[in-house]
Design an enzyme around this catalytic site. Sequence first.
Site, PDB file in Angstrom:
ATOM      1  N   ARG A   4       7.927  -7.226  -2.495  1.00 22.42           N
ATOM      2  CA  ARG A   4       7.577  -6.763  -0.961  1.00 22.42           C
ATOM      3  C   ARG A   4       7.546  -7.575   0.349  1.00 22.42           C
ATOM      4  NH1 ARG A   4       1.816  -3.996  -2.844  1.00 22.42           N
ATOM      5  NH2 ARG A   4       1.935  -2.900  -0.671  1.00 22.42           N
TER       6      ARG A   4
ATOM      7  N   ASP B 109      -1.308   6.288   1.358  1.00 21.66           N
ATOM      8  CA  ASP B 109      -1.248   6.270  -0.260  1.00 21.66           C
ATOM      9  C   ASP B 109      -1.717   7.535  -0.881  1.00 21.66           C
ATOM     10  OD1 ASP B 109      -0.995   3.755  -0.396  1.00 21.66           O
ATOM     11  OD2 ASP B 109      -2.942   3.016   0.156  1.00 21.66           O
TER      12      ASP B 109
ATOM     13  N   SER C 179      -0.247  -1.685   7.787  1.00 25.04           N
ATOM     14  CA  SER C 179      -1.101  -1.940   8.548  1.00 25.04           C
ATOM     15  C   SER C 179      -1.995  -3.149   8.023  1.00 25.04           C
ATOM     16  CB  SER C 179      -2.066  -0.837   8.704  1.00 25.04           C
ATOM     17  OG  SER C 179      -2.627  -0.550   7.180  1.00 25.04           O
ATOM     18  N   GLN C 180      -1.638  -3.825   6.656  1.00 25.09           N
ATOM     19  CA  GLN C 180      -2.634  -4.655   6.254  1.00 25.09           C
ATOM     20  C   GLN C 180      -2.649  -5.877   6.678  1.00 25.09           C
ATOM     21  OE1 GLN C 180      -0.968  -4.159   2.328  1.00 25.09           O
ATOM     22  NE2 GLN C 180      -2.747  -2.850   1.534  1.00 25.09           N
TER      23      GLN C 180
END
Length: 459
Positions: A121, A327, A168-169
């Site tokens: 990731r 999600d 957005s994390q």
Amino acid sequence: MNIIAEHSNLFGNIQVPGSKSHTIRALLLASLAEGTSHIKNPLPSADCLSTAHALPLLGAKVCGIENDKEWIVDGAGSSIHLPSDVVNVGDSGSLLYFLSPIASTFAGWSVFTGDESIRTRPVYHVVDALRQLGATAFTALPESKTCPLLIQGPVQNGTVKTAGEVSSQYISGLMMAALRLKGTMKIELSNPKETPYLTMTQKWLEKIGAKVTISDDFKHIEVSGKEKIDSFDCTIPSDWEGVAFPLIASLLTDSEIVIENVDSSGTQGDAALLDVLLSFGSDAEWNRASGTLTVRGGKKSKNKTGYLSTKNYPNGKAHINLSGYPDAVCALAAISCFVDGDIYIEDIAVCRRKETDRIALLTKELSKVGAKIEEGADFLHIQGVPPILEDGSKNPNFKMHGAKLESYGDHRLAMAFACLGLALPSGEKLEISNAECCSVSFPNFFDCMTSLGAKFSEK
């Protein structure tokens, strides 16, 4: 383990576990606080447990993680320090993207890594953002854009300019990091996505007394530092990302269930999935006062057929923008295969950067069961074919069948496939590989669904 799913009808009440997104935010903020915080109804999933195990590296202490009733966090407060060891986030992208900006506020080096999935990731956007604030940050492997991630702080408050569409994390992580810095952090986003999660972070920061402003278009965010964070008590609401799966399973079968403790706070973007399903003609009633969602499918629905279609959309083509709650793509793709009409699930490029490339894998795996699905760079197009026609008669064009599907260790793929298997014709069986991965976000998923009558068996 591999799970076999067979046609089933569901009845009874179910309570979905607490929200992963809320639980991880609560844990991290409690670790920054002075004093003892009590977190009720936490989600004891793999990602949340990874967070709980990481907090002692900062000087905090978490007790009670052997149960799912209440976790107690003794915050590190003024004694908080640089992580005392390498931070292994397991498979938790949330923990990686939230904690790495917080770690950058300390003087010294922090190292972040995780399992095989995490090491695919991207973290280059984190590296760039932290460098703008004065950190030294890079990936350990030359030319790599992934973990291991190395950071040397401390950063100083300032302005961060970043795209925002990758995730957005890390934006939420920067907002939390700003609590430890003097002055005001300004975050300028050119293309914000997953914006409900930014609102969730804002509400959490405001809960502990921080000053946060976010523009209506989410392109401008300001967070002012807070000298002291006091401990707090909270109850984690149910996880809408988890609600999605018993919800679609019931709509696709002759079922009637009640989902209890459904969150109506407006802080979870995935709640918007219900509106999409209602637009297809679903029979679902959400009592916000009691926190219950009653779902009826098939012959148990008000129209006695459970027929779902896109006829309420212009030209019968449903264009659904999922940028705010990507999600939900797995659950929505699964039920869309049974909806009469063309469904375009759009603005979901971020789904290629989740635990897996969900766009590619949904296309590949759903095709195996006879679904008509194709992918684009940032969308899925599904030509749904329902098992019954609007008058309730059997649809001769319905060709969905059993198969063996790979989960690729992705919890949302596994749960979506399992629910789809319950809606296949009697006699058809759907096998899902490595189904134990559901524990990442929904511990005991199969036990909970079996209690409603779902026919799951372990192979």
